[in-house]
Design an enzyme around this catalytic site. Structure first.
Site, PDB file in Angstrom:
ATOM      1  N   ASN A 154      -6.983  -4.290   3.833  1.00 32.65           N
ATOM      2  CA  ASN A 154      -6.700  -5.724   3.629  1.00 32.65           C
ATOM      3  C   ASN A 154      -6.951  -6.590   4.853  1.00 32.65           C
ATOM      4  O   ASN A 154      -7.608  -7.617   4.764  1.00 32.65           O
ATOM      5  CB  ASN A 154      -5.274  -5.896   3.094  1.00 32.65           C
ATOM      6  CG  ASN A 154      -4.213  -5.369   4.031  1.00 32.65           C
ATOM      7  OD1 ASN A 154      -4.445  -4.423   4.779  1.00 32.65           O
ATOM      8  ND2 ASN A 154      -3.066  -5.972   4.009  1.00 32.65           N
ATOM      9  N   GLU A 252       3.612   2.090   9.362  1.00 33.62           N
ATOM     10  CA  GLU A 252       3.744   0.662   9.022  1.00 33.62           C
ATOM     11  C   GLU A 252       3.337   0.541   7.564  1.00 33.62           C
ATOM     12  O   GLU A 252       2.156   0.654   7.235  1.00 33.62           O
ATOM     13  CB  GLU A 252       2.832  -0.197   9.918  1.00 33.62           C
ATOM     14  CG  GLU A 252       3.178  -0.119  11.396  1.00 33.62           C
ATOM     15  CD  GLU A 252       4.451  -0.868  11.767  1.00 33.62           C
ATOM     16  OE1 GLU A 252       5.013  -1.571  10.904  1.00 33.62           O
ATOM     17  OE2 GLU A 252       4.889  -0.745  12.920  1.00 33.62           O
ATOM     18  N   CYS A 286       0.799  -7.005   3.543  1.00 33.33           N
ATOM     19  CA  CYS A 286       2.098  -6.317   3.521  1.00 33.33           C
ATOM     20  C   CYS A 286       3.256  -7.298   3.629  1.00 33.33           C
ATOM     21  O   CYS A 286       4.328  -7.063   3.096  1.00 33.33           O
ATOM     22  CB  CYS A 286       2.165  -5.314   4.660  1.00 33.33           C
ATOM     23  SG  CYS A 286       1.789  -6.046   6.265  1.00 33.33           S
TER      24      CYS A 286
HETATM   25  P1  NAD Z   1      -3.299   3.340   1.243  1.00 35.54           P
HETATM   26  O1  NAD Z   1      -2.042   3.951   1.712  1.00 35.54           O
HETATM   27  O2  NAD Z   1      -3.846   3.758  -0.057  1.00 35.54           O
HETATM   28  O3  NAD Z   1      -4.479   3.565   2.315  1.00 35.54           O
HETATM   29  C1  NAD Z   1      -4.319   3.249   3.676  1.00 35.54           C
HETATM   30  C2  NAD Z   1      -5.153   4.218   4.515  1.00 35.54           C
HETATM   31  O4  NAD Z   1      -4.615   5.532   4.370  1.00 35.54           O
HETATM   32  C3  NAD Z   1      -6.609   4.328   4.083  1.00 35.54           C
HETATM   33  O5  NAD Z   1      -7.408   4.500   5.227  1.00 35.54           O
HETATM   34  C4  NAD Z   1      -6.626   5.590   3.213  1.00 35.54           C
HETATM   35  O6  NAD Z   1      -7.885   6.195   3.150  1.00 35.54           O
HETATM   36  C5  NAD Z   1      -5.615   6.448   3.947  1.00 35.54           C
HETATM   37  N1  NAD Z   1      -4.924   7.433   3.124  1.00 35.54           N
HETATM   38  C6  NAD Z   1      -4.559   7.349   1.819  1.00 35.54           C
HETATM   39  N2  NAD Z   1      -3.878   8.457   1.443  1.00 35.54           N
HETATM   40  C7  NAD Z   1      -3.771   9.237   2.550  1.00 35.54           C
HETATM   41  C8  NAD Z   1      -3.173  10.505   2.806  1.00 35.54           C
HETATM   42  N3  NAD Z   1      -2.542  11.197   1.844  1.00 35.54           N
HETATM   43  N4  NAD Z   1      -3.268  11.011   4.050  1.00 35.54           N
HETATM   44  C9  NAD Z   1      -3.884  10.330   5.035  1.00 35.54           C
HETATM   45  N5  NAD Z   1      -4.492   9.141   4.849  1.00 35.54           N
HETATM   46  C10 NAD Z   1      -4.427   8.598   3.619  1.00 35.54           C
HETATM   47  O7  NAD Z   1      -3.025   1.787   1.321  1.00 35.54           O
HETATM   48  P2  NAD Z   1      -3.889   0.595   0.701  1.00 35.54           P
HETATM   49  O8  NAD Z   1      -3.577   0.476  -0.733  1.00 35.54           O
HETATM   50  O9  NAD Z   1      -5.295   0.726   1.106  1.00 35.54           O
HETATM   51  O10 NAD Z   1      -3.256  -0.618   1.523  1.00 35.54           O
HETATM   52  C11 NAD Z   1      -2.292  -1.413   1.007  1.00 35.54           C
HETATM   53  C12 NAD Z   1      -0.924  -0.957   1.442  1.00 35.54           C
HETATM   54  O11 NAD Z   1      -0.814  -1.016   2.868  1.00 35.54           O
HETATM   55  C13 NAD Z   1       0.171  -1.858   0.916  1.00 35.54           C
HETATM   56  O12 NAD Z   1       1.258  -1.089   0.498  1.00 35.54           O
HETATM   57  C14 NAD Z   1       0.533  -2.696   2.138  1.00 35.54           C
HETATM   58  O13 NAD Z   1       1.820  -3.250   2.111  1.00 35.54           O
HETATM   59  C15 NAD Z   1       0.360  -1.723   3.248  1.00 35.54           C
HETATM   60  N6  NAD Z   1       0.148  -2.424   4.524  1.00 35.54           N
HETATM   61  C16 NAD Z   1       1.129  -2.361   5.469  1.00 35.54           C
HETATM   62  C17 NAD Z   1       0.975  -3.057   6.661  1.00 35.54           C
HETATM   63  C18 NAD Z   1       2.040  -3.026   7.729  1.00 35.54           C
HETATM   64  O14 NAD Z   1       1.738  -3.340   8.881  1.00 35.54           O
HETATM   65  N7  NAD Z   1       3.285  -2.688   7.411  1.00 35.54           N
HETATM   66  C19 NAD Z   1      -0.182  -3.803   6.871  1.00 35.54           C
HETATM   67  C20 NAD Z   1      -1.153  -3.836   5.872  1.00 35.54           C
HETATM   68  C21 NAD Z   1      -0.978  -3.126   4.700  1.00 35.54           C
END
Ligand code: NAD
Length: 484
Positions: A154, A252, A286
């Site tokens: 995002n 995070e 997020c």
């Molecule tokens: P996601 O968890 O599906 O993916 C995030 C990253 O993790 C990607 O690079 C993905 O390839 C990797 N990933 C996915 N499963 C994994 C696993 N089992 N092991 C290791 N890596 C893995 O998240 P998304 O849907 O792409 O992003 C949106 C989410 O991220 C929302 O829930 C949002 O709130 C959160 N987010 C949090 C913050 C924060 O700073 N707190 C900031 C931005 C987004």
């Protein structure tokens, strides 16, 4: 294109040089048009294991470089984000479906994060401890070694660079695994900037891949710290895996952030704040405003004004039209968002605006009469929807705002005295009084509580805690006497 010339990385990953990855090549699509923007390499587990070894080797010399040398590279990187501002924002617009101000924010924050990180090498790295022994006693901060960073789609540039820059500045090497949908903004742009900034080879590896590569960058033997930004669901897996391998992990995660509108608040201003918090970047943030909790005295008028705003916001291709909202990142996310909205409407929520889409373009949506049982209340939607809930007493507002597993950001609009009472009562990593829920700056300690994370903070001085290990060091003039 000088910085982001696709021919540099087509079919490749980055290990200090651009080399073929062991995984399949993948196309990166522009969500607004479906056009293929570039083809990138994907890493294999073997690539990760190699990168981890090379990173650990390169890190030994890097940790010994003069602080001013590390600082200079970070400053140069900061300058390059400005030098190539147009190219970088253009990529962020097309690859993430961002409107230009959001892309500009990512570029600006990337620069400021590098500049702030350039102050870390010269920062105090510990303390002198009074001791009962005849020795000097210090707590000093040491580079941790290899840091793995996993980032989402995002705000890919900010959410990668916020860990890459301080980790490098503090003497670590980095393996970065960007989301496969946003490999350039979340990975290759950073590699290109640090190449030009003169970062020695082997200190930064960018390995695109899915969850399997994410797991490999957690378990690779030389990796000491993992910085994960993404969903709570994936974060739980990463946390479990890291714990099993006895590694420090910063998580995070998601949010379902409340914005409370107090009695007496200016309705126009409050609706504007709620619209911005809920709809910026199509709600794919997020910190997005996920629940708008409005006092009963303003509720009906507020819903009307917010609904009108939502109905008038233009949605379209941000690369070619002047719009307020661009596309959702992909079909899967869009279906999930629409599912939550339609389910909530079927359960009795009133659709005040939106609730429709064309292609990946979802109309900004306002739902009223939202109750606790509905998915739009309890789940992180990660889409352009503002669910509105009515309250009558301050205690009730506190209860609704706290009625959630997450705790990332909270906004309270209106009388400051009442807002202070709420701020002291709702668990949240971030609280804004008289501002909406979405904000970030390079020097603030960013992070959440509850299911929004595991207590880590990124930004400014918090980065020293996040990306170093503490060592207790004592020094005595002569070998100490012992009774044995
Ligand atoms: P996601 O968890 O599906 O993916 C995030 C990253 O993790 C990607 O690079 C993905 O390839 C990797 N990933 C996915 N499963 C994994 C696993 N089992 N092991 C290791 N890596 C893995 O998240 P998304 O849907 O792409 O992003 C949106 C989410 O991220 C929302 O829930 C949002 O709130 C959160 N987010 C949090 C913050 C924060 O700073 N707190 C900031 C931005 C987004």
């Amino acid at each position: 294109m000088e910085l982001l010339n696709t021919s540099v990385w087509t079919g490749k990953i980055f290990n200090g040089d651009w080399v073929a990855g062991g995984g399949e090549n993948i196309d990166v699509h522009e969500p607004a048009t479906g056009e293929v923007l570039t083809t990138v390499g994907m890493g294999s587990v073997g690539d990760v294991l190699r990168a981890s070894k090379e990173a650990a080797e390169a890190q030994k010399a890097w940790a010994k470089t003069k602080p001013e040398e590390r600082a200079a590279i970070l400053r140069k990187a900061g300058d390059l984000w400005y030098k190539y501002a147009d190219e970088v924002t253009h990529w962020v617009i097309r690859e993430t479906g961002a409107i230009p101000p959001k892309a500009g924010l990512e570029q600006h924050m990337a620069a400021e994060i590098c500049f702030t990180a350039s102050g870390l090498p010269g920062h105090a790295m510990g303390s002198v401890l009074p001791s009962n022994e005849e020795h000097w006693s210090f707590a000093r901060r040491m580079p941790a070694g290899v840091v793995s960073i996993i980032s989402p789609f995002n705000f890919p540039l900010i959410l990668s660079i916020r860990s890459v820059a301080p980790a490098l500045a503090l003497g670590n090497a980095v393996i970065l695994k960007p989301d496969p949908r946003t490999v350039v903004s979340g990975g290759y742009a950073i590699a290109r900037v640090f190449e030009e900034a003169g970062l020695p080879k082997g200190l930064l590896h960018v390995i695109p891949g899915g969850a399997d590569i994410g797991q490999a960058v957690v378990t690779a033997p030389e990796v000491r710290i993992i910085s994960f930004t993404g969903s709570t669901q994936a974060g739980r897996h990463v946390g479990e895996l890291a714990s099993k391998h006895l590694k420090r992990v910063h998580l995070e995660l998601g949010g379902n952030n409340a914005l409370i509108v107090l009695p007496g608040a200016d309705i126009q201003k409050a609706a504007s704040a709620a619209a911005f918090g809920a709809f910026l970047h199509q709600g794919q943030i997020c910190m997005a405003t996920g629940r708008v909790i409005v006092h009963e005295s303003l509720h009906d008028e507020f819903v009307k004004v917010l609904g009108e705003k939502a109905s008038h916001l233009p949605v379209g291709n941000p690369a070619t039209e002047q719009v307020a909202l661009g596309p959702i990142i992909d079909e899967k996310q869009l279906k999930r968002i629409d599912g939550i909205i339609q389910e909530s409407v079927a359960e009795g929520a009133t659709l005040v605006a939106g609730g429709t889409y064309e292609g990946l373009f979802y109309r900004p949506t306002v739902l009223a009469n939202v109750t606790k049982e509905m998915a739009a209340y309890s789940q992180e939607v990660f889409g352009p929807v503002a669910p509105v809930i009515k309250f009558s007493t301050i205690d009730e507002a506190i209860e609704i705002a706290s009625d959630n597993e997450y705790g990332l950001s909270l906004a309270i609009l209106g009388e400051v005295g009442l807002a202070m009472k709420i701020a002291d009562s709702v668990p949240s990593g971030i609280i804004h009084i008289n501002e909406q829920t979405v904000a970030d700056e390079a020097n603030i300690p960013f992070g959440g509580v509850g299911a929004s994370g595991n207590g880590s903070r990124f930004g400014g001085e918090a980065n020293i805690e996040a990306f170093t290990e503490t060592q207790w060091l004592t020094v005595r003039a002569e070998i100490a006497p012992y009774p044995f």
